[in-house]
Design a protein around this motif. Structure first.
Motif, PDB file in Angstrom:
ATOM      1  N   TYR A  90      60.763   9.659  23.352  1.00  0.00           N
ATOM      2  CA  TYR A  90      62.096   9.556  23.939  1.00  0.00           C
ATOM      3  C   TYR A  90      63.102   9.246  22.836  1.00  0.00           C
ATOM      4  CZ  TYR A  90      65.925   7.439  26.632  1.00  0.00           C
ATOM      5  OH  TYR A  90      67.145   7.114  27.171  1.00  0.00           O
TER       6      TYR A  90
ATOM      7  N   SER B 257      66.068  17.341  28.496  1.00  0.00           N
ATOM      8  CA  SER B 257      67.255  16.943  27.737  1.00  0.00           C
ATOM      9  C   SER B 257      68.488  16.977  28.627  1.00  0.00           C
ATOM     10  CB  SER B 257      67.495  17.900  26.577  1.00  0.00           C
ATOM     11  OG  SER B 257      66.362  18.018  25.774  1.00  0.00           O
TER      12      SER B 257
ATOM     13  N   THR C  75      66.875   7.870  34.517  1.00  0.00           N
ATOM     14  CA  THR C  75      67.728   9.059  34.599  1.00  0.00           C
ATOM     15  C   THR C  75      67.162   9.955  35.683  1.00  0.00           C
ATOM     16  OG1 THR C  75      68.305   8.943  32.258  1.00  0.00           O
ATOM     17  CG2 THR C  75      68.645  11.062  33.362  1.00  0.00           C
TER      18      THR C  75
ATOM     19  N   ASP D 180      71.333   2.183  33.208  1.00  0.00           N
ATOM     20  CA  ASP D 180      71.033   1.797  31.836  1.00  0.00           C
ATOM     21  C   ASP D 180      70.980   0.277  31.762  1.00  0.00           C
ATOM     22  OD1 ASP D 180      70.690   2.007  29.101  1.00  0.00           O
ATOM     23  OD2 ASP D 180      72.767   2.521  28.666  1.00  0.00           O
TER      24      ASP D 180
ATOM     25  N   ASN E 210      67.493   9.018  22.123  1.00  0.00           N
ATOM     26  CA  ASN E 210      68.781   8.966  22.798  1.00  0.00           C
ATOM     27  C   ASN E 210      69.855   8.504  21.808  1.00  0.00           C
ATOM     28  OD1 ASN E 210      70.926   8.675  24.541  1.00  0.00           O
ATOM     29  ND2 ASN E 210      69.978   7.120  25.817  1.00  0.00           N
TER      30      ASN E 210
ATOM     31  N   GLN F 295      73.666   8.024  20.372  1.00  0.00           N
ATOM     32  CA  GLN F 295      74.924   7.770  21.069  1.00  0.00           C
ATOM     33  C   GLN F 295      76.047   7.547  20.067  1.00  0.00           C
ATOM     34  OE1 GLN F 295      73.786   4.089  22.767  1.00  0.00           O
ATOM     35  NE2 GLN F 295      72.050   4.981  23.816  1.00  0.00           N
TER      36      GLN F 295
ATOM     37  N   GLN G 241      70.243  12.856  25.338  1.00  0.00           N
ATOM     38  CA  GLN G 241      68.959  12.243  25.675  1.00  0.00           C
ATOM     39  C   GLN G 241      67.890  13.324  25.710  1.00  0.00           C
ATOM     40  OE1 GLN G 241      67.666  10.975  29.841  1.00  0.00           O
ATOM     41  NE2 GLN G 241      68.584   9.108  29.010  1.00  0.00           N
TER      42      GLN G 241
ATOM     43  N   TYR H  26      76.313  10.692  24.817  1.00  0.00           N
ATOM     44  CA  TYR H  26      74.917  10.654  24.384  1.00  0.00           C
ATOM     45  C   TYR H  26      74.254  12.023  24.510  1.00  0.00           C
ATOM     46  CZ  TYR H  26      73.628  10.787  29.312  1.00  0.00           C
ATOM     47  OH  TYR H  26      73.471  11.176  30.620  1.00  0.00           O
TER      48      TYR H  26
END
Length: 170
Positions: free
Chosen positions: A127, A157, A76, A56, A129, A131, A146, A144
């Motif tokens: 996308y 996912s 990822t 990240d 995400n 958190q 995603q 999270y």
């Protein structure tokens, strides 16, 4: 459709990144976040993968003590089951964070485009995400969800945890 989405994203977020002569970037309001994530695939991805790890990276600007925006990217990696090949998601996203206090709880979300790696006939898609986590001056610990809403009705996912370290700009 992809081009329309990217143009809308560009124009939608461009006012946030417009130049302002009064903006002073300091170690107290802007920094680079680098970290790692680990997760468990859910939905379509859970049929072909059992585990994810990721990197990240984010550039953040803090408007005031509570509100931050920036750019997010990384990678990822989905470890595939026996009959499949590993694959991944590379996000290009804008992000928003709300910090309740200087040290403590935060909520955030990344929104952008997730480029798919090692998946045939599919470039990627929207996308997201969201958190929730804990932060202090140097570290962020978060949970999270995603999701990449890719072409051909494919949703990749995963849910997981992440940690980032803040590198201050001087």
């Amino acid at each position: 459709m992809k081009k329309l989405f990217l143009v809308a994203l560009l124009f939608g977020f461009s006012p946030m990144f417009a130049q302002d002569d009064n903006v002073d970037l300091t170690p107290d309001n802007s920094w680079l976040k680098v970290g790692l994530t680990a997760g468990i695939p859910v939905g379509d991805a859970s049929d072909v993968s059992d585990f994810t790890v990721g990197a990240d990276i984010r550039g953040q600007y803090l408007f005031n003590p509570n509100v931050a925006i920036g750019f997010a990217s990384g990678y990822t990696h989905y470890f595939a089951n026996d009959d499949f090949e590993d694959f991944g998601v590379i996000p290009a996203a804008a992000f928003f964070r709300y910090y309740f206090t200087p040290d403590g709880l935060f909520f955030g979300a990344d929104v952008g485009y997730g480029f798919l790696a090692n998946i045939d006939n599919n470039d990627g898609g929207l996308y997201l995400n969201p958190q929730v986590g804990y932060h202090n001056r140097d570290w962020n610990f978060y949970a999270y969800y995603q999701n990449t809403f890719a072409e051909n009705d494919l949703n990749l996912s995963n849910v997981g945890v992440g940690v980032t370290y803040n590198i201050r700009f001087n």
